[in-house]
Design a protein around this motif. Structure first.
Motif, PDB file in Angstrom:
ATOM      1  N   ASN A 528       0.850  -1.187   0.000  1.00 42.37           N
ATOM      2  CA  ASN A 528       0.000   0.000   0.000  1.00 42.37           C
ATOM      3  C   ASN A 528       0.890   1.242   0.000  1.00 42.37           C
ATOM      4  OD1 ASN A 528      -1.702   2.111   0.551  1.00 42.37           O
ATOM      5  ND2 ASN A 528      -2.918   0.997   2.073  1.00 42.37           N
ATOM      6  N   LEU A 531       0.051   4.452   2.218  1.00 39.33           N
ATOM      7  CA  LEU A 531       0.322   4.315   3.649  1.00 39.33           C
ATOM      8  C   LEU A 531       1.793   4.627   3.954  1.00 39.33           C
ATOM      9  CD1 LEU A 531      -0.976   3.451   6.383  1.00 39.33           C
ATOM     10  CD2 LEU A 531      -0.002   1.201   5.978  1.00 39.33           C
ATOM     11  N   GLN A 534       2.204   8.309   3.940  1.00 38.49           N
ATOM     12  CA  GLN A 534       1.588   8.991   5.084  1.00 38.49           C
ATOM     13  C   GLN A 534       2.312   8.765   6.397  1.00 38.49           C
ATOM     14  OE1 GLN A 534      -2.497   7.769   5.347  1.00 38.49           O
ATOM     15  NE2 GLN A 534      -2.942   8.533   3.300  1.00 38.49           N
ATOM     16  N   HIS A 579      -0.531  -6.378   0.854  1.00 42.99           N
ATOM     17  CA  HIS A 579      -1.808  -7.021   0.523  1.00 42.99           C
ATOM     18  C   HIS A 579      -1.591  -8.204  -0.405  1.00 42.99           C
ATOM     19  CE1 HIS A 579      -4.575  -3.633   1.695  1.00 42.99           C
ATOM     20  NE2 HIS A 579      -3.394  -3.058   1.773  1.00 42.99           N
TER      21      HIS A 579
HETATM   22  C1  LIG Z   1      -3.849   2.105   2.121  1.00 45.31           C
HETATM   23  O1  LIG Z   1      -3.582   2.968   3.167  1.00 45.31           O
HETATM   24  C2  LIG Z   1      -4.423   4.111   3.190  1.00 45.31           C
HETATM   25  C3  LIG Z   1      -3.912   5.039   4.250  1.00 45.31           C
HETATM   26  O2  LIG Z   1      -3.853   4.441   5.493  1.00 45.31           O
HETATM   27  C4  LIG Z   1      -5.855   3.623   3.464  1.00 45.31           C
HETATM   28  O3  LIG Z   1      -6.721   4.722   3.490  1.00 45.31           O
HETATM   29  C5  LIG Z   1      -6.257   2.663   2.356  1.00 45.31           C
HETATM   30  O4  LIG Z   1      -7.517   2.119   2.626  1.00 45.31           O
HETATM   31  C6  LIG Z   1      -5.257   1.547   2.222  1.00 45.31           C
HETATM   32  N1  LIG Z   1      -5.565   0.784   1.018  1.00 45.31           N
HETATM   33  C7  LIG Z   1      -6.018  -0.426   1.064  1.00 45.31           C
HETATM   34  C8  LIG Z   1      -6.262  -1.086  -0.247  1.00 45.31           C
HETATM   35  O5  LIG Z   1      -6.206  -1.011   2.103  1.00 45.31           O
END
Ligand SMILES: *[C@@H]1O[C@H](CO)[C@@H](O)[C@H](O)[C@H]1NC(C)=O
Ligand SMILES: *[C@@H]1O[C@H](CO)[C@@H](O)[C@H](O)[C@H]1NC(C)=O
Ligand SMILES: *[C@@H]1O[C@H](CO)[C@@H](O)[C@H](O)[C@H]1NC(C)=O
Ligand SMILES: *[C@@H]1O[C@H](CO)[C@@H](O)[C@H](O)[C@H]1NC(C)=O
Ligand SMILES: *[C@@H]1O[C@H](CO)[C@@H](O)[C@H](O)[C@H]1NC(C)=O
Ligand SMILES: *[C@@H]1O[C@H](CO)[C@@H](O)[C@H](O)[C@H]1NC(C)=O
Ligand SMILES: *[C@@H]1O[C@H](CO)[C@@H](O)[C@H](O)[C@H]1NC(C)=O
Ligand SMILES: *[C@@H]1O[C@H](CO)[C@@H](O)[C@H](O)[C@H]1NC(C)=O
Length: 747
Positions: A528, A531, A534, A579
């Motif tokens: 991800n 993330l 961030q 993931h």
């Molecule tokens: C990836 O991380 C972001 C920020 O935390 C989050 O909003 C998003 O849902 C995440 N993506 C997935 C596919 O889980």
């Protein structure tokens, strides 16, 4: 002969799960003993229709007596949907024909297959087809469900099963693919020709699409005239009047005459057509390979996550970033536009519900409604997406008709425990032109080469490439005929890969020959990226808190010269969320007997190298690397409806389930890059998962995640974080230039 099996006609089930939980299947059972189920009738969608079962070589229906929603749940799960939302009685989708296979079916809900439910027994029924039962399934797929085939065409596939071309020149029969010849169609009693009276180029277009070719071309009829006059014709089909947008000849208006009658084609002759192959299938296409032509790929369009050539999730390029298509109203005409644009024929299947895995980027299009003659999917009417409209669970996918290349006849596997594994044998010719089978030297044979072998065999992905096959029975083939095989991974056959000109194999015994284990489904790990962006920050961590990390080799070399326990290390920290968006669980290659206990962190490591964390400068040189020795793989959390399976603690099973992710929080030990020695400047931060491609994945292009990284000596910023295949090539080049640009502002 040009044989192409159309409409693999049925849905195959997997080992369905418990009543309510939709647990994905990690190890599919052999397909042979599974009951086939399909949805048919009219009006039918991919997730609703009349239920038909394939038993004793025959399709038959289920009577609606005593039918219930519980039966429908069992059937829907068998078809790969999470549950049923309803069922229908009294032949709502039209009457079936043939046998009524089951009657008075009473499921308890926990059965894995409808045949395990109580009933009067196979073929024992007092019903008529007026009572045929149907189901309506919730349009949500069980994550990781083993692929099946949904017939989405409103055509009567019993009318015409296959089409092929008979070239008239002997030499043309040897050159594959066959692009020109006399049309033959297969119907229930055999093969027949088609009368060409009233023939138009639109008919040709439909046939070329079925045969795997994107375009039609004019044929020189005079060339065939003499030949056809001398032959006895055997007509069965006439008055074909396609509009050109049909995906199957059976969807065109046409008429049948008595088999082999000539009276219906007075003044006409057997239809002859010529098709234009896509770039991948031109006889000079090796040229394209040298230019690293990517299969399943076109400038603004690509297919991802499919096991075979010509299938996958549809991804389109917009504003330099790849995104997916939502499946609302996704159908065969739209799928065919995608297929033809990529240089394949028309679509054989149009998949909804992320059947070829979920994308990670933006979703660009919804309700795509192509007529079928559009040159690009972008020319079709569609609706823009709003965030509420769609999720990646609804990503559209296609399976295209591709030309028959005969590649699978030049390779075989022997000696394995199942049909999907064995020693690889290739057909080669000696100087006299005599063909014989031979082995491939195991040295240097890896997952990439195995991928190509499995693709050529039509067996999907490679689970593993084996360098030693001594545990498998030897056939009488013992000669090594190939060595030093090196593939990029995208080739269609081993002959397109590099290999030694003369055989050079240190261990020439047959037990050191190359082997494969092929699989319909494999995992696909993706980080991800947002993330990471961030959560990034700098920590100056005191050395006295880093003893454990030092023991696990998580600090850069200069740490050894530090004045322990005084002082600190500067760490670039961030969270990683990995993931599994593939179709099989990700499991470490090493068995648990070889896992290593790390006393300091008190857990087992199952993979030596699972990720690389690096900071690169302008010329791509590493200026700092993370030394995270290995990981303890587990399901930290999962999408709704998917249950966790892997847990690291207490010597638990390690892995990542389809639809789940493994989270390494920014504050856990070793989740960092030691940047103590790095000078301020612009860099590229890169994370690569499964860097040695030790475990098979459907897609390795998305294993790297990169960010632009600015470090001013005190603070750190990441921007443009994206996974490897998310940008267009041009945007990627611009991105890579970042460290070279001095003093650029942070956007
Ligand atoms: C990836 O991380 C972001 C920020 O935390 C989050 O909003 C998003 O849902 C995440 N993506 C997935 C596919 O889980
Ligand atoms: C099925 O679910 C029931 C309750 O929901 C549970 O008791 C049972 O163990 C489950 N069976 C399997 C095979 O998971
Ligand atoms: C029609 O003729 C062809 C060629 O002579 C033959 O192969 C085929 O079996 C015949 N079909 C029927 C239904 O008689
Ligand atoms: C391959 O041949 C076709 C014609 O058969 C030609 O149009 C095409 O340009 C050729 N491609 C290359 C890469 O030479
Ligand atoms: C979608 O939105 C873009 C701008 O965001 C606009 O240019 C385009 O016309 C829209 N397309 C449709 C089909 O609404
Ligand atoms: C090729 O043919 C020649 C003559 O027919 C024969 O002597 C030779 O042994 C053959 N070579 C092979 C490799 O079979
Ligand atoms: C190898 O074995 C196959 C059957 O197992 C047989 O048909 C073939 O003739 C054998 N070849 C040689 C060279 O012995
Ligand atoms: C790459 O850059 C570094 C400094 O930024 C320099 O030391 C190194 O020699 C360069 N390497 C190459 C191959 O140019």
């Amino acid at each position: 002969l040009f044989l192409l099996l159309l409409f693999p006609c049925c849905l195959t089930q997997t080992t369905a799960s418990n009543t309510t939980s939709a647990t994905p299947t990690s190890s599919p059972q052999p397909r042979t003993d599974r009951l086939k189920v399909r949805l048919t009738g009219f009006p039918r969608k991919h997730n609703e229709g009349r239920v038909e079962l394939f038993h004793k070589g025959e399709w038959g229906t289920i009577c609606d007596d005593d039918f219930s929603i519980v039966n429908a749940h069992v059937l829907c799960r068998q078809l790969g949907f999470v549950e049923a939302t309803g069922w229908t009685h009294s032949a709502k989708y039209g009457k079936g024909s043939g046998k009524i296979w089951l009657d008075n079916v009473l499921c308890s809900g926990s059965e894995k297959s409808i045949e395990q439910c109580k009933s009067r027994g196979w073929g024992n029924s007092d019903c008529t087809h007026d009572e045929d039962a149907g189901v309506v399934c919730k349009d949500e797929r069980i994550p990781g469900f083993v692929d099946s085939n949904v017939i989405d065409a409103h055509v009567d596939e019993n009318k015409i099963e296959e089409v092929r071309l008979q070239p008239v020149v002997v030499a043309a029969k040897k050159k594959l693919p066959i692009t020109e010849g006399v049309v033959e169609v297969k119907y229930k009693d055999g093969w027949a020709q088609v009368c060409d009276l009233g023939w138009t180029i639109k008919n040709t277009r439909v046939l070329c699409g079925m045969l795997g070719f994107p375009h039609e071309r004019k044929v020189n009829k005079n060339f065939y005239k003499l030949f056809l006059e001398r032959q006895k014709s055997y007509f069965h089909v006439h008055s074909v009047a396609c509009t050109g947008t049909e995906v199957h000849l059976a969807a065109c208006p046409l008429e049948f005459s008595k088999p082999n009658s000539t009276s219906t084609c007075v003044g006409g002759s057997p239809a002859v057509i010529s098709c234009m192959p896509g770039p991948l299938f031109m006889q000079n296409s090796t040229l394209l390979f040298q230019k690293r032509f990517k299969s399943n790929y076109h400038e603004l369009l690509m297919l991802k996550g499919g096991a075979r050539l010509g299938e996958g999730r549809v991804e389109v390029l917009k504003d330099s970033e790849w995104g997916t298509v939502c499946d609302d109203r996704w159908n065969l005409p739209s799928a065919s536009v995608v297929c033809r644009e990529l240089g394949f024929g028309s679509a054989k299947e149009a998949f909804t519900g992320a059947r070829m895995g979920q994308g990670m980027g933006p979703i660009y299009m919804n309700e795509v409604k192509c007529v079928g003659h559009e040159k690009s999917i972008w020319s079709c009417p569609f609706r823009n997406i709003t965030s509420e409209d769609c999720q990646h669970m609804e990503d559209a996918a296609v399976r295209c008709n591709i030309p028959y290349m005969g590649l699978e006849n030049k390779i075989r596997i022997t000696g394995g425990r199942t049909q999907n594994e064995g020693r690889v044998e290739v057909l080669s010719a000696d100087p006299n032109g005599t063909l014989s089978w031979g082995l491939i030297c195991g040295e240097g044979w890896s997952t990439k080469e195995a991928m190509v072998a499995c693709r050529q065999l039509g067996l999907g992905y490679a689970n593993q490439g084996l360098q030693e096959t001594w545990y498998w029975d030897s056939s009488n083939v013992t000669d090594m005929v190939m060595s030093g095989v090196k593939c990029t991974g995208s080739e269609l056959s081993l002959s397109q890969c590099q290999h030694h000109k003369t055989i050079s194999c240190q261990k020439a015994a047959a037990k050191f020959s190359a082997g494969v284990i092929c699989s319909e489904t494999v995992s696909d790990l993706v980080l991800n990226a947002s993330l990471v962006q961030q959560t990034v920050y700098i920590e100056d961590r005191p050395l006295h808190m880093l003893y454990c990390a030092a023991e696990e080799d998580c600090l850069s070399k200069s740490a050894a010269k530090a004045n322990w326990p005084y002082g600190h290390r500067r760490l670039l920290r961030f969270s990683s969320q990995i993931h599994n968006i593939g179709r099989a669980d990700f499991k470490p290659k090493a068995g648990r007997h070889s896992w290593v206990w790390h006393a300091c962190h008190a857990h087992y490591h199952s993979m030596d190298i699972f990720t690389h964390y690096d900071l690169l400068n302008a010329n791509g040189t590493k200026v700092a690397e993370g030394h995270k020795a290995s990981f303890c793989l587990e399901d930290t959390d999962c999408h709704e409806g998917v249950s966790k399976r892997y847990e690291c603690a207490n010597f638990g099973d390690q892995g990542i389930t389809v639809g789940c992710w493994d989270l390494y929080r920014h504050d856990i030990d070793c989740q960092w890059i030691d940047i103590t020695d790095v000078k301020p400047g612009n860099y590229i931060m890169q994370v690569v998962i499964n860097p040695n491609q030790e475990v098979a994945e459907s897609d390795f292009t998305n294993n790297a995640m990169k960010c632009n990284c600015k470090y001013d000596g005190h603070r750190i910023w990441l921007h443009n974080c994206h996974i490897g295949d998310a940008f267009s090539e041009e945007a990627e080049r611009r991105f890579e230039k970042y460290p070279g640009q001095l003093n650029n502002k942070i956007s």
